[in-house]
Design a protein around this motif. Structure first.
Motif, short mmCIF file in Angstrom:
data_model
loop_
_atom_site.label_atom_id
_atom_site.label_comp_id
_atom_site.label_asym_id
_atom_site.label_seq_id
_atom_site.Cartn_x
_atom_site.Cartn_y
_atom_site.Cartn_z
N ALA A 222 0.86 -1.18 0.00
CA ALA A 222 0.00 0.00 0.00
C ALA A 222 0.90 1.23 0.00
O ALA A 222 2.10 1.15 0.24
N ARG A 223 0.30 2.39 -0.28
CA ARG A 223 1.06 3.63 -0.40
C ARG A 223 1.89 3.91 0.85
O ARG A 223 1.37 3.78 1.94
N PRO A 224 3.14 4.33 0.78
CA PRO A 224 3.90 4.49 -0.46
C PRO A 224 4.26 3.15 -1.09
O PRO A 224 4.71 2.24 -0.41
N GLY A 225 4.07 3.04 -2.40
CA GLY A 225 4.21 1.77 -3.08
C GLY A 225 5.65 1.29 -3.17
O GLY A 225 6.55 2.05 -3.53
N ARG A 226 5.87 0.06 -2.81
CA ARG A 226 7.15 -0.60 -3.03
C ARG A 226 6.83 -1.99 -3.56
O ARG A 226 5.71 -2.46 -3.44
N ILE A 227 7.86 -2.68 -4.12
CA ILE A 227 7.64 -4.07 -4.50
C ILE A 227 7.82 -4.90 -3.25
O ILE A 227 8.89 -4.90 -2.64
N LYS A 228 6.76 -5.60 -2.86
CA LYS A 228 6.78 -6.32 -1.58
C LYS A 228 7.25 -7.75 -1.77
O LYS A 228 7.98 -8.28 -0.94
N ALA A 229 6.85 -8.36 -2.86
CA ALA A 229 7.20 -9.77 -3.06
C ALA A 229 7.13 -10.10 -4.54
O ALA A 229 6.49 -9.38 -5.32
N GLU A 230 7.79 -11.17 -4.90
CA GLU A 230 7.75 -11.62 -6.27
C GLU A 230 7.42 -13.11 -6.27
O GLU A 230 8.00 -13.88 -5.52
N VAL A 231 6.45 -13.48 -7.08
CA VAL A 231 6.03 -14.88 -7.15
C VAL A 231 6.14 -15.34 -8.59
O VAL A 231 5.48 -14.79 -9.47
N ALA A 232 6.98 -16.35 -8.82
CA ALA A 232 7.09 -16.90 -10.17
C ALA A 232 5.96 -17.90 -10.38
O ALA A 232 5.61 -18.65 -9.46
N VAL A 233 5.36 -17.88 -11.56
CA VAL A 233 4.25 -18.79 -11.85
C VAL A 233 4.78 -19.95 -12.70
O VAL A 233 5.37 -19.71 -13.75
N PRO A 234 4.60 -21.18 -12.26
CA PRO A 234 5.02 -22.31 -13.07
C PRO A 234 4.07 -22.46 -14.27
O PRO A 234 3.00 -23.06 -14.13
N ARG A 235 4.42 -21.88 -15.41
CA ARG A 235 3.49 -21.83 -16.54
C ARG A 235 3.07 -23.23 -16.99
O ARG A 235 1.97 -23.39 -17.55
N ALA A 236 3.93 -24.22 -16.75
CA ALA A 236 3.57 -25.58 -17.15
C ALA A 236 2.31 -26.05 -16.42
O ALA A 236 1.55 -26.88 -16.92
N ALA A 237 2.08 -25.50 -15.23
CA ALA A 237 0.92 -25.92 -14.44
C ALA A 237 -0.35 -25.17 -14.84
O ALA A 237 -1.44 -25.53 -14.42
N VAL A 238 -0.18 -24.11 -15.66
CA VAL A 238 -1.34 -23.31 -16.07
C VAL A 238 -1.93 -23.88 -17.35
O VAL A 238 -1.27 -23.93 -18.38
N ARG A 239 -3.17 -24.37 -17.27
CA ARG A 239 -3.82 -24.80 -18.49
C ARG A 239 -5.06 -23.94 -18.70
O ARG A 239 -4.93 -22.78 -19.08
N ASP A 240 -6.22 -24.46 -18.45
CA ASP A 240 -7.37 -23.60 -18.63
C ASP A 240 -7.76 -22.96 -17.29
O ASP A 240 -7.38 -23.43 -16.22
N PHE A 241 -8.52 -21.89 -17.39
CA PHE A 241 -8.85 -21.09 -16.22
C PHE A 241 -9.67 -21.89 -15.20
O PHE A 241 -9.48 -21.75 -13.99
N ASP A 242 -10.56 -22.75 -15.72
CA ASP A 242 -11.45 -23.49 -14.82
C ASP A 242 -10.69 -24.38 -13.85
O ASP A 242 -11.09 -24.58 -12.70
N ASN A 243 -9.56 -24.96 -14.35
CA ASN A 243 -8.81 -25.88 -13.50
C ASN A 243 -7.48 -25.28 -13.06
O ASN A 243 -6.52 -25.98 -12.78
N LEU A 244 -7.48 -23.94 -12.97
CA LEU A 244 -6.22 -23.23 -12.73
C LEU A 244 -5.58 -23.65 -11.41
O LEU A 244 -4.36 -23.75 -11.30
N PHE A 245 -6.43 -23.93 -10.41
CA PHE A 245 -5.86 -24.18 -9.08
C PHE A 245 -5.92 -25.65 -8.68
O PHE A 245 -5.81 -25.98 -7.51
#
Lengths: 270, 264
Positions: A222-245
């Protein structure tokens, strides 16, 4: 799993280094600090989502890269060149499509090349290609006000992409659309990105959207804005939106992001 | 089916209600005279006004045919309107784009605009005499100031993100003005021209008080001096009618030129 984000990759497309941005507050004597020491880097062809509560300054980061605003301190470069003003190498898609209502769909899409004096023979094929990619073949002669909200945003996508920009900056582009249209547009964006390999910075407050789209998610405070965290997404695990999780790795990241964003949202509005 | 009928019904509902209201007022007006509630010199009935109209159409008023009164007024007003739009729109746009131009000119525009133009008549006569130019000038000034203020405001109301969207597409300053700002202001320009023409038309009667010998405004003032209330009323009806037609013409033109208005 989480990259450090501090050391820039060697071929960074976008570099934001230790940027500070303040605004004159309306009534207070002191200035409001929108961004406090923000650094981020996007590699060639990366799709990074900037996630945070409203008012955290994520749009300000985008505005600095677009060249709409200048930072007080720090540096912003695209392709190694410092950003000084807006330009066609950095396309922007806004929350509202911002089409020109007096122009047809085709004239909107070809607006950039036409203003640059490119002869029609050279952009005609590109226009056809991008209109096909966004699924608007046959709507070339329509006026923007004859289209639905989702179709208008498709025109905006084609208009942004036709100039073959170095980077594409997207400021909550699907936030104003209904859920079904939003999902269609997200899938379209992933298709377009696969077809073009464009580097994309995508600003959103929607955690699921960020995980569905991004290679990496940067969470802002929240303001003042800083980068708080970075999360890499394992794209191989991403298929369709319905089964995203369904994949445990994705469910875990969603859980983490919800906790991170909630914490900041509480700070912003106690 | 129900929906189609409903739509057609509501499309007809408005004009029908307007027509009914007009007819009711005319009927009460007619009855007030016919039943002797109000004397004919105070308020001639609609039929008397119609008779006067037929008379004047044949014999004219003060040796001038009725159509000429109408034509003279319309010509004065149209010349002033066109000149006001041709000069007021560019100046207003420049004021909207340039803070310097706005700072220099705005005090004069804002001072003169609300000023009753009747107050200027003595000066205008001293400066320009009692010829056509004085009448033109008064209508022109009223319309022009209103157009300038409207055009400057139209520029200010163009959305920031639309300008930014154009900037990232690589427009230069001239292209920004010609291909983005100017078309973006069209809806507001039409609205301000519409308002300005309304103001200009009301100034017509003031302008024709400057030693005219014809024109609808002059006809009303002159007939009033001779207690010809039927002619006064006829003049008022014609002034109102042509004012209304002018407005319809502007709205019709706007629908053709700015079909996106209100549909963005």
């Amino acid at each position: 799993m989480d990259g450090s984000g501090v050391i820039a990759p060697p071929r960074a497309k976008i570099r934001v280094e230790s940027v500070v941005k303040t605004y004159a507050a309306d009534r207070a004597a002191a200035r409001t600090t929108a961004l406090q020491d923000v650094s981020l880097h996007l590699g060639e062809g990366e799709l990074v989502c900037l996630l945070g509560p409203s008012g955290c300054g994520k749009s300000t980061v985008l505005n600095l890269i677009a060249g709409f605003e200048r930072p007080e301190f720090g540096a912003v470069t695209v392709d190694g060149r410092p950003v000084e003003r807006p330009g066609p190498d950095r396309a922007v898609v806004f929350q509202q499509p911002q089409l020109f209502p007096w122009l047809s769909v085709l004239d909107n899409v070809t607006f950039g090349p036409r203003m640059a004096g490119v002869p029609p023979a050279r952009y005609r094929e590109d226009a056809e290609r991008y209109l096909r990619l966004v699924g608007l073949t046959g709507f070339e002669r329509h006026a923007p006000y004859e289209l639905s909200g989702g179709m208008r945003q498709r025109v905006a996508l084609a208009r942004a992409w036709i100039a073959n920009p170095a980077v594409l900056l997207m400021d909550e582009p699907f936030a104003a659309l209904d859920a079904q249209t939003r999902l269609t547009m997200q899938e379209l964006l992933l298709d377009l990105r696969r077809a073009t390999g464009t580097t994309i910075l995508f600003v959103t407050h929607d955690i699921d959207e960020a995980l569905f789209l991004a290679d990496r998610v940067l969470v802002m405070t929240a303001r003042p804005g800083r980068i708080k965290a970075e999360v890499a997404v394992p794209r191989a695990a991403v298929r369709d939106f319905d089964n995203l999780f369904d994949a445990p790795a994705m469910a875990q990241r969603r859980h983490d992001l919800i906790a991170l964003v909630r914490e900041e949202a509480r700070k912003a509005a106690p | 089916m129900t929906r189609t009928d409903g739509t057609r019904g509501s499309a007809l509902r408005r004009p029908l209600l307007s027509l009914a209201a007009t007819a009711a007022v005319l009927a009460v007006w007619q009855a007030s005279g016919a039943l002797g509630w109000i004397g004919p010199n105070l308020l001639p009935t609609p039929t008397e006004v119609l008779t006067t109209a037929a008379e004047l159409a044949e014999t004219g008023y003060r040796q001038v045919p009725l159509w000429e009164h109408v034509a003279v007024s319309l010509a004065r007003a149209m010349a002033a309107f066109l000149a006001a739009i041709a000069t007021g729109v560019p100046l207003g746009l420049v004021m909207g784009v340039s803070p310097t131009a706005s700072a220099l000119l705005d005090p004069f525009v804002q001072f003169l605009r609300p000023l009753p133009k009747l107050a200027l008549i003595p000066l205008v006569i001293v400066w320009f005499g009692i010829g056509e130019f004085s009448k033109f000038f008064l209508i022109y000034l009223a319309t022009f100031l209103s157009v300038v203020a409207g055009a400057a405001a139209a520029v200010a109301s163009v959305g920031r993100d639309r300008l930014r969207a154009a900037e990232v597409l690589g427009v230069n300053r001239w292209q920004m003005f010609r291909h983005v700002l100017l078309p973006s202001t069209l809806p507001d320009l039409f609205t301000s021209v519409r308002l300005a023409i309304g103001i200009g038309w009301t100034t017509l009667i003031a302008a024709e008080m400057v030693a005219a010998t014809s024109g609808l405004g002059w006809m009303v003032v002159n007939a009033g001096a001779y207690l010809r209330t039927d002619v006064v009323l006829l003049g008022i009806v014609l002034l109102g009618l042509f004012g209304y037609l002018l407005d319809l013409a502007v709205v019709g033109l706007r629908k053709r030129v700015v079909p996106w208005m209100g549909r963005e």
